[in-house]
Design a protein around this motif. Structure first.
Motif, PDB file in Angstrom:
ATOM      1  N   LYS A 174      25.587  75.395  27.209  1.00 57.18           N
ATOM      2  CA  LYS A 174      24.686  74.286  27.534  1.00 57.18           C
ATOM      3  C   LYS A 174      24.704  73.983  29.039  1.00 57.18           C
ATOM      4  CE  LYS A 174      24.972  71.991  23.020  1.00 57.18           C
ATOM      5  NZ  LYS A 174      25.482  70.811  22.282  1.00 57.18           N
ATOM      6  N   ILE A 175      25.894  74.005  29.631  1.00 56.96           N
ATOM      7  CA  ILE A 175      26.030  73.740  31.067  1.00 56.96           C
ATOM      8  C   ILE A 175      25.275  74.786  31.876  1.00 56.96           C
ATOM      9  CG2 ILE A 175      27.682  73.775  32.983  1.00 56.96           C
ATOM     10  CD1 ILE A 175      29.724  72.483  31.028  1.00 56.96           C
ATOM     11  N   SER A 194      26.221  68.771  43.574  1.00 61.34           N
ATOM     12  CA  SER A 194      26.014  68.337  42.195  1.00 61.34           C
ATOM     13  C   SER A 194      27.109  68.895  41.293  1.00 61.34           C
ATOM     14  CB  SER A 194      24.653  68.801  41.665  1.00 61.34           C
ATOM     15  OG  SER A 194      23.594  68.236  42.391  1.00 61.34           O
ATOM     16  N   ILE A 195      27.334  68.197  40.193  1.00 55.64           N
ATOM     17  CA  ILE A 195      28.234  68.650  39.130  1.00 55.64           C
ATOM     18  C   ILE A 195      27.424  68.728  37.845  1.00 55.64           C
ATOM     19  CG2 ILE A 195      30.243  68.070  37.708  1.00 55.64           C
ATOM     20  CD1 ILE A 195      31.336  66.523  40.144  1.00 55.64           C
ATOM     21  N   VAL A 196      27.529  69.839  37.143  1.00 55.73           N
ATOM     22  CA  VAL A 196      26.950  69.953  35.809  1.00 55.73           C
ATOM     23  C   VAL A 196      28.115  70.118  34.842  1.00 55.73           C
ATOM     24  CG1 VAL A 196      25.336  71.160  34.302  1.00 55.73           C
ATOM     25  CG2 VAL A 196      24.927  71.109  36.777  1.00 55.73           C
ATOM     26  N   THR A 197      28.261  69.165  33.939  1.00 58.43           N
ATOM     27  CA  THR A 197      29.406  69.167  33.040  1.00 58.43           C
ATOM     28  C   THR A 197      28.964  68.769  31.635  1.00 58.43           C
ATOM     29  OG1 THR A 197      31.706  68.418  32.785  1.00 58.43           O
ATOM     30  CG2 THR A 197      30.096  66.801  33.592  1.00 58.43           C
ATOM     31  N   GLU A 203      30.058  57.362  45.768  1.00 59.41           N
ATOM     32  CA  GLU A 203      30.337  57.070  47.180  1.00 59.41           C
ATOM     33  C   GLU A 203      29.985  58.239  48.091  1.00 59.41           C
ATOM     34  OE1 GLU A 203      34.450  56.056  47.106  1.00 59.41           O
ATOM     35  OE2 GLU A 203      34.104  53.986  46.444  1.00 59.41           O
ATOM     36  N   HIS A 204      30.010  59.472  47.548  1.00 59.54           N
ATOM     37  CA  HIS A 204      29.777  60.661  48.372  1.00 59.54           C
ATOM     38  C   HIS A 204      28.454  61.355  48.033  1.00 59.54           C
ATOM     39  CE1 HIS A 204      34.100  59.994  48.906  1.00 59.54           C
ATOM     40  NE2 HIS A 204      34.007  60.696  50.021  1.00 59.54           N
ATOM     41  N   GLN A 205      27.576  60.651  47.333  1.00 55.02           N
ATOM     42  CA  GLN A 205      26.233  61.171  46.998  1.00 55.02           C
ATOM     43  C   GLN A 205      26.295  62.530  46.301  1.00 55.02           C
ATOM     44  OE1 GLN A 205      26.586  59.907  50.556  1.00 55.02           O
ATOM     45  NE2 GLN A 205      26.374  58.035  49.360  1.00 55.02           N
ATOM     46  N   ILE A 206      27.193  62.643  45.334  1.00 51.87           N
ATOM     47  CA  ILE A 206      27.298  63.848  44.509  1.00 51.87           C
ATOM     48  C   ILE A 206      26.661  63.539  43.156  1.00 51.87           C
ATOM     49  CG2 ILE A 206      28.852  65.495  43.402  1.00 51.87           C
ATOM     50  CD1 ILE A 206      30.922  64.771  45.598  1.00 51.87           C
ATOM     51  N   ASP A 207      25.634  64.269  42.813  1.00 44.74           N
ATOM     52  CA  ASP A 207      24.939  64.037  41.540  1.00 44.74           C
ATOM     53  C   ASP A 207      25.758  64.573  40.371  1.00 44.74           C
ATOM     54  OD1 ASP A 207      22.767  62.921  42.900  1.00 44.74           O
ATOM     55  OD2 ASP A 207      21.769  64.861  43.085  1.00 44.74           O
ATOM     56  N   ILE A 208      25.769  63.832  39.274  1.00 37.64           N
ATOM     57  CA  ILE A 208      26.435  64.271  38.048  1.00 37.64           C
ATOM     58  C   ILE A 208      25.380  64.459  36.973  1.00 37.64           C
ATOM     59  CG2 ILE A 208      28.148  63.737  36.254  1.00 37.64           C
ATOM     60  CD1 ILE A 208      29.548  61.928  38.293  1.00 37.64           C
TER      61      ILE A 208
END
Length: 251
Positions: free
Chosen positions: A79-80, A226-229, A243-248
């Motif tokens: 799925k990820i 970005s992180i895809v989990t 805080e660090h503008q990392i998309d989840i």
């Protein structure tokens, strides 16, 4: 080379589960003081536990064969990977890492997209070879069966010529403190160079990879775009990403 010896020692301990200091001295042909310094490094990473007269592998860090890692959290990984493929755009030059989480990325890619794929993954190579709109660039000199990947580059600076839009990376473990980590020195060299070069770095990791770290950090956590989990991350990670503008993204 010290780093290579520590990596090989880690693999030896995880493979055997437990071993004595004397056995490590004999296998690696070093003094007991050298062995103690090396296992202290591994203990700091949480890879092994020190016991009287020797060491044991930490349960969470047991080295799992590629075939078995494919089975673990298999549905989540598929799925990820399929979710992450939506971030590949027409005319992108992307790097797709080796690993059990990234291996399914091309299965749902729009076949009409014209994309250049840079990879060291045998599974990605096999998938891309039958897709007529993908230009395939293979990196790595030697095939490593354990991870189904090609490793080793004579001159890592050759990667500088590629303008990589997006890098889709896997990790053995990841923490905010230690960043994105893996345990193989030759894979580390490729991962580190790609993570430095790419415009955007995407981490593809199921929930079991968070809160763990292994021997080598190939990229700091704040390098991520970005992180895809598979599941909601702990509050610590969620706050840091905000805080660090990392998309989840949850697949």
């Amino acid at each position: 080379m010290k780093l290579m010896r520590i990596q090989e020692m880690e693999e030896y301990i995880l493979k055997h589960g437990a071993t004595s200091l004397d056995e490590l001295c004999e296998v690696f042909n070093v003094s007991k003081n050298t062995v103690r310094r090396d296992i202290n490094k591994l203990a700091e990473k949480g890879v092994i536990k020190k016991v009287y007269g020797g060491v044991t592998s930490a349960e969470k860090s047991v080295l799992v064969p590629f075939e078995n890692r494919t089975i673990q959290h298999q549905d989540e990984k598929i799925k990820i990977a399929r979710y992450a493929s939506r971030f590949i755009e027409d005319h992108d030059l992307v790097f797709i890492d080796s690993g059990t989480t990234t291996k399914s990325m091309l299965e749902t890619l729009d076949p009409d997209k014209n994309v250049t794929v840079l990879t060291n993954s045998l599974d990605i190579i096999n998938a891309a070879s039958s897709m007529k709109n993908i230009d395939l660039i293979i990196i790595g000199n030697n095939y490593k069966r354990k991870t189904r990947s090609f490793v080793g580059i004579d001159d890592p600076s050759t990667l500088n010529k590629y303008n990589i839009n997006k890098a889709f990376m896997s990790a053995t473990g990841t923490t905010i403190t230690h960043g994105l980590t893996n345990s193989d020195l030759l894979e580390y060299e490729v991962k580190k160079k790609i993570s430095e070069k790419a415009n955007e770095v995407y981490l593809l990791a199921d929930h079991s990879k968070f809160g763990k770290s292994t021997l080598l950090t190939y990229a700091p956590f704040d390098r991520l775009h970005s992180i895809v989990t598979s599941q909601q991350l702990d509050e610590e990670y969620t706050k840091y990403c905000q805080e660090h503008q990392i998309d989840i993204h949850l697949a």
